[in-house]
Design an enzyme around this catalytic site. Structure first.
Site, PDB file in Angstrom:
ATOM      1  N   GLY A 185      16.365 120.379 -92.941  1.00  0.00           N
ATOM      2  CA  GLY A 185      16.160 120.296 -91.501  1.00  0.00           C
ATOM      3  C   GLY A 185      17.341 120.763 -90.668  1.00  0.00           C
ATOM      4  CG  HIS A 236      19.568 115.408 -94.404  1.00  0.00           C
ATOM      5  ND1 HIS A 236      18.740 116.017 -95.325  1.00  0.00           N
ATOM      6  CD2 HIS A 236      20.744 115.182 -95.025  1.00  0.00           C
ATOM      7  CE1 HIS A 236      19.393 116.159 -96.470  1.00  0.00           C
ATOM      8  NE2 HIS A 236      20.616 115.666 -96.318  1.00  0.00           N
ATOM      9  CE  LYS A 251      17.222 113.267 -98.625  1.00  0.00           C
ATOM     10  NZ  LYS A 251      15.908 113.575 -98.412  1.00  0.00           N
ATOM     11  CB  SER A 263      20.133 118.878 -94.218  1.00  0.00           C
ATOM     12  OG  SER A 263      19.066 118.657 -93.323  1.00  0.00           O
TER      13      SER A 263
END
Length: 164
Positions: A133, A89, A59, A131
């Site tokens: 998030g 992440h 990531k 991602s």
């Protein structure tokens, strides 16, 4: 890496949102976002690499920050960092943010994330995915930052919005 698969969950999303919120609050609460003299001195002696990509598929996050020691404080630096063993992440961003803050960088923002595959045998770097998030990073920008860093001369660097 263990066989256990890490999937973004409500807790990780909340932690990512909390990190983003803290960065926004920090930007609003710093005296005009001007680094202190001590931060400027520290930044002058330590250069944070704009690109740090661990070998393998991991990531990554794309982070922007205003540079210290800049009289007009408008020069923005872009960071592309991946990290072996980062389950989420935010695990990539969390160690980098305090280093940037302590070095006098201001207006730090996580612009998104994805994955980076770095294969040193075949000399390729593939930037892709997103991602949960932080959202999808601008992979074209990440590719440009990696190319300009000069760290991966001779590598074929590509990006795609495909995949997770």
């Amino acid at each position: 890496m263990s066989s256990e698969e890490y999937t973004t969950n409500a807790h990780d999303l909340a932690e990512a949102a909390k990190l983003q919120s803290q960065l926004e609050d920090d930007g609003a609460n710093i005296n005009n976002n001007e680094p202190s003299q001590q931060q400027q001195q520290r930044a002058a002696t330590y250069r944070i690499p704009s690109v740090s990509i661990d070998s393998g598929a991991y990531k990554y996050v794309l982070i922007t920050a205003k540079q210290p020691n800049n009289s007009n404080n408008n020069k923005e630096e872009i960071f592309v960092h991946s990290k072996r063993g980062a389950h989420y992440h935010r695990n990539v961003a969390e160690p980098l943010i305090p280093i940037l803050q302590q070095s006098g960088y201001t207006n730090i923002r996580i612009k998104g994330g994805g994955r980076i595959l770095r294969d040193d045998d075949d000399k390729i770097i593939k930037i892709f995915g997103y991602s949960y998030g932080f959202g999808r990073a601008d992979h074209a920008l990440a590719k440009d930052v990696v190319e300009r860093s000069g760290k991966f001369v001779g590598y074929s660097i590509t990006w795609s919005n495909d995949g997770y």
